[in-house]
Design a protein around this motif. Structure first.
Motif, PDB file in Angstrom:
ATOM      1  N   MET A   1      15.657 -17.455   9.380  1.00 40.15           N
ATOM      2  CA  MET A   1      14.998 -16.185   9.676  1.00 40.15           C
ATOM      3  C   MET A   1      16.000 -15.225  10.309  1.00 40.15           C
ATOM      4  N   LYS A   2      15.926 -13.961   9.886  1.00 40.43           N
ATOM      5  CA  LYS A   2      16.833 -12.954  10.420  1.00 40.43           C
ATOM      6  C   LYS A   2      16.007 -11.792  10.976  1.00 40.43           C
ATOM      7  N   LEU A   3      16.119 -11.571  12.283  1.00 36.06           N
ATOM      8  CA  LEU A   3      15.369 -10.543  12.969  1.00 36.06           C
ATOM      9  C   LEU A   3      16.230  -9.288  13.126  1.00 36.06           C
ATOM     10  N   VAL A   4      15.603  -8.124  12.993  1.00 34.39           N
ATOM     11  CA  VAL A   4      16.299  -6.856  13.193  1.00 34.39           C
ATOM     12  C   VAL A   4      15.419  -5.952  14.056  1.00 34.39           C
ATOM     13  N   GLN A   5      16.006  -4.853  14.500  1.00 31.70           N
ATOM     14  CA  GLN A   5      15.228  -3.755  15.068  1.00 31.70           C
ATOM     15  C   GLN A   5      15.535  -2.492  14.268  1.00 31.70           C
ATOM     16  N   PHE A   6      14.516  -1.674  14.074  1.00 26.60           N
ATOM     17  CA  PHE A   6      14.705  -0.399  13.403  1.00 26.60           C
ATOM     18  C   PHE A   6      14.035   0.683  14.249  1.00 26.60           C
ATOM     19  N   TRP A   7      14.401   1.935  13.972  1.00 30.38           N
ATOM     20  CA  TRP A   7      13.850   3.047  14.746  1.00 30.38           C
ATOM     21  C   TRP A   7      12.505   3.488  14.160  1.00 30.38           C
ATOM     22  N   HIS A   8      11.484   3.477  15.017  1.00 30.70           N
ATOM     23  CA  HIS A   8      10.147   3.945  14.637  1.00 30.70           C
ATOM     24  C   HIS A   8       9.698   4.954  15.681  1.00 30.70           C
ATOM     25  N   ASP A   9       9.651   6.231  15.299  1.00 31.87           N
ATOM     26  CA  ASP A   9       9.301   7.301  16.254  1.00 31.87           C
ATOM     27  C   ASP A   9      10.187   7.232  17.502  1.00 31.87           C
ATOM     28  N   SER A  10      11.481   7.065  17.272  1.00 37.29           N
ATOM     29  CA  SER A  10      12.499   7.031  18.345  1.00 37.29           C
ATOM     30  C   SER A  10      12.390   5.800  19.250  1.00 37.29           C
ATOM     31  N   THR A  11      11.620   4.811  18.821  1.00 37.58           N
ATOM     32  CA  THR A  11      11.448   3.582  19.595  1.00 37.58           C
ATOM     33  C   THR A  11      11.878   2.391  18.750  1.00 37.58           C
ATOM     34  N   PRO A  12      12.630   1.433  19.339  1.00 40.55           N
ATOM     35  CA  PRO A  12      12.998   0.245  18.565  1.00 40.55           C
ATOM     36  C   PRO A  12      11.773  -0.591  18.209  1.00 40.55           C
ATOM     37  N   ALA A  13      11.663  -0.954  16.949  1.00 35.15           N
ATOM     38  CA  ALA A  13      10.564  -1.797  16.474  1.00 35.15           C
ATOM     39  C   ALA A  13      11.146  -3.017  15.782  1.00 35.15           C
ATOM     40  N   LEU A  14      10.390  -4.104  15.780  1.00 38.04           N
ATOM     41  CA  LEU A  14      10.875  -5.369  15.232  1.00 38.04           C
ATOM     42  C   LEU A  14      10.689  -5.429  13.721  1.00 38.04           C
ATOM     43  N   GLY A  15      11.709  -5.958  13.051  1.00 40.46           N
ATOM     44  CA  GLY A  15      11.636  -6.166  11.618  1.00 40.46           C
ATOM     45  C   GLY A  15      12.185  -7.529  11.239  1.00 40.46           C
ATOM     46  N   LEU A  16      11.942  -7.913   9.999  1.00 40.76           N
ATOM     47  CA  LEU A  16      12.493  -9.152   9.447  1.00 40.76           C
ATOM     48  C   LEU A  16      13.343  -8.790   8.233  1.00 40.76           C
ATOM     49  N   GLN A  17      14.571  -9.264   8.215  1.00 37.93           N
ATOM     50  CA  GLN A  17      15.453  -9.015   7.076  1.00 37.93           C
ATOM     51  C   GLN A  17      15.166 -10.044   5.998  1.00 37.93           C
ATOM     52  N   THR A  18      14.798  -9.568   4.806  1.00 38.76           N
ATOM     53  CA  THR A  18      14.507 -10.452   3.682  1.00 38.76           C
ATOM     54  C   THR A  18      15.277  -9.961   2.466  1.00 38.76           C
ATOM     55  N   PRO A  19      15.379 -10.771   1.416  1.00 42.63           N
ATOM     56  CA  PRO A  19      16.050 -10.309   0.193  1.00 42.63           C
ATOM     57  C   PRO A  19      15.381  -9.077  -0.412  1.00 42.63           C
ATOM     58  N   GLN A  20      14.097  -8.871  -0.120  1.00 42.55           N
ATOM     59  CA  GLN A  20      13.378  -7.733  -0.683  1.00 42.55           C
ATOM     60  C   GLN A  20      13.517  -6.470   0.166  1.00 42.55           C
ATOM     61  N   GLY A  21      14.005  -6.618   1.408  1.00 42.67           N
ATOM     62  CA  GLY A  21      14.130  -5.474   2.302  1.00 42.67           C
ATOM     63  C   GLY A  21      13.706  -5.836   3.711  1.00 42.67           C
ATOM     64  N   ILE A  22      13.586  -4.807   4.571  1.00 46.66           N
ATOM     65  CA  ILE A  22      13.206  -5.013   5.968  1.00 46.66           C
ATOM     66  C   ILE A  22      11.692  -4.930   6.105  1.00 46.66           C
ATOM     67  N   VAL A  23      11.085  -6.020   6.567  1.00 48.57           N
ATOM     68  CA  VAL A  23       9.640  -6.051   6.783  1.00 48.57           C
ATOM     69  C   VAL A  23       9.327  -5.391   8.126  1.00 48.57           C
ATOM     70  N   ASP A  24       8.390  -4.463   8.124  1.00 47.06           N
ATOM     71  CA  ASP A  24       7.874  -3.847   9.348  1.00 47.06           C
ATOM     72  C   ASP A  24       6.885  -4.841   9.966  1.00 47.06           C
ATOM     73  N   VAL A  25       7.305  -5.530  11.029  1.00 46.78           N
ATOM     74  CA  VAL A  25       6.513  -6.630  11.587  1.00 46.78           C
ATOM     75  C   VAL A  25       5.135  -6.165  12.037  1.00 46.78           C
ATOM     76  N   GLN A  26       5.049  -5.060  12.774  1.00 52.37           N
ATOM     77  CA  GLN A  26       3.752  -4.624  13.280  1.00 52.37           C
ATOM     78  C   GLN A  26       2.818  -4.205  12.153  1.00 52.37           C
TER      79      GLN A  26
END
Length: 285
Positions: A1-26
């Motif tokens: 499993m590969k965890l990432v953070q991405f910017w959502h409304d200027s706030t870091p949000a959790l994502g999952l890196q997959t072969p299909q792309g970054i999953v928006d966890v929430q």
């Protein structure tokens, strides 16, 4: 499993890196009607329970995001670094092996994300790269043994301990000012949970504009990740979210002969690749 953070409304949000792309966890958790951590700090706090919540979300996910990545850890109290921790790097610098880990610090202003452009101030010219394995602490650790030290690690990511050599040596060899400019601690692109990696045998390399500069293995470390954590924890309590840059292998520009030095400059691209984690890439402006 590969965890990432991405910017959502200027706030870091959790994502999952997959072969299909970054999953928006929430978003994916809401679609399924389940609970999941909202950011990396919450994931670290939940430990194994959080990882159990996250794992199923990558399967048949529908909620993906193209938002820019944030640093994989943002809510950190400390960025701890270890200097001169690879045998061949000490040799290229003409320095003896240290008898104990040599720590120094960076500050949170130095954090940068995968893909982020890092500014080089015109005041200095000798900018250097340093590929490093970064350990992310998962729970408080005080006076832990070497044998149990890795149990306190939440995960690992790639880091680049950027350095300003002309400032470093102009100030008598001190490291803090020369290494904690804004953006001088890129980390990413993802975090891999500690239970999925053996930090003692990972290939590690760096490339500048596609040319390999560093190529080594964490087995060349003078002090292992476990030894570093045990040593630091004897002196103070390591806390969840603390980042530990564990040293860089041979091949940094500081170790090159004077007539071959080619310091980083605006327009350059540096990639740091660590086996089983991925590639962290940054450009310079």
């Amino acid at each position: 499993m590969k965890l990432v953070q991405f910017w959502h409304d200027s706030t870091p949000a959790l994502g999952l890196q997959t072969p299909q792309g970054i999953v928006d966890v929430q978003a994916e958790a809401a679609r399924r009607g389940v609970s999941a951590p909202a950011d990396m700090a919450q994931a670290i706090a939940l430990g194994d329970e959080g990882l159990s919540q996250l794992a199923p979300l990558a399967e048949a996910a529908r909620c993906f995001t193209s938002a820019p990545l944030a640093p994989v850890v943002t809510q950190t109290g400390r960025i701890l670094c270890i200097g001169l921790n690879y045998r061949r790097h000490a040799k290229e610098c003409g320095l003896p092996l240290p008898p104990a880990p040599v720590p120094f610090c960076k500050f949170s202003n130095a954090l940068a994300a995968h893909g982020e452009a890092v500014k080089l101030l015109p005041d200095y010219k000798e900018y250097d790269y340093e590929a490093e394995l970064v350990a992310v602490m998962g729970r408080p650790a005080r006076d832990v043994s070497v044998d149990e030290a890795l149990d306190y690690v939440y995960g690992y990511t790639c880091g680049d301990d950027l350095s300003t050599r002309d400032l470093q040596f102009a100030r008598g060899g001190q490291w803090l000012l020369s290494k904690t400019f804004d953006g001088f601690a890129p980390i990413g692109p993802c975090l891999v949970p500690a239970r999925e990696l053996d930090p003692t045998a990972l290939d590690i390399s760096s490339q500048v504009n596609g040319q390999t500069r560093q190529s080594s293995n964490t087995g060349d470390m003078i002090f292992s990740v476990a030894q570093i954590i045990a040593d630091l924890s004897r002196h103070f309590t390591l806390m969840p979210g603390d980042l530990i840059f564990t040293g860089t292998p041979q091949g940094v520009m500081q170790g090159y002969p004077a007539d071959r030095k080619d310091w980083l400059k605006p327009g350059d691209r540096v990639s740091v690749t660590i086996q089983s984690i991925g590639t962290l890439e940054n450009t310079f402006v």
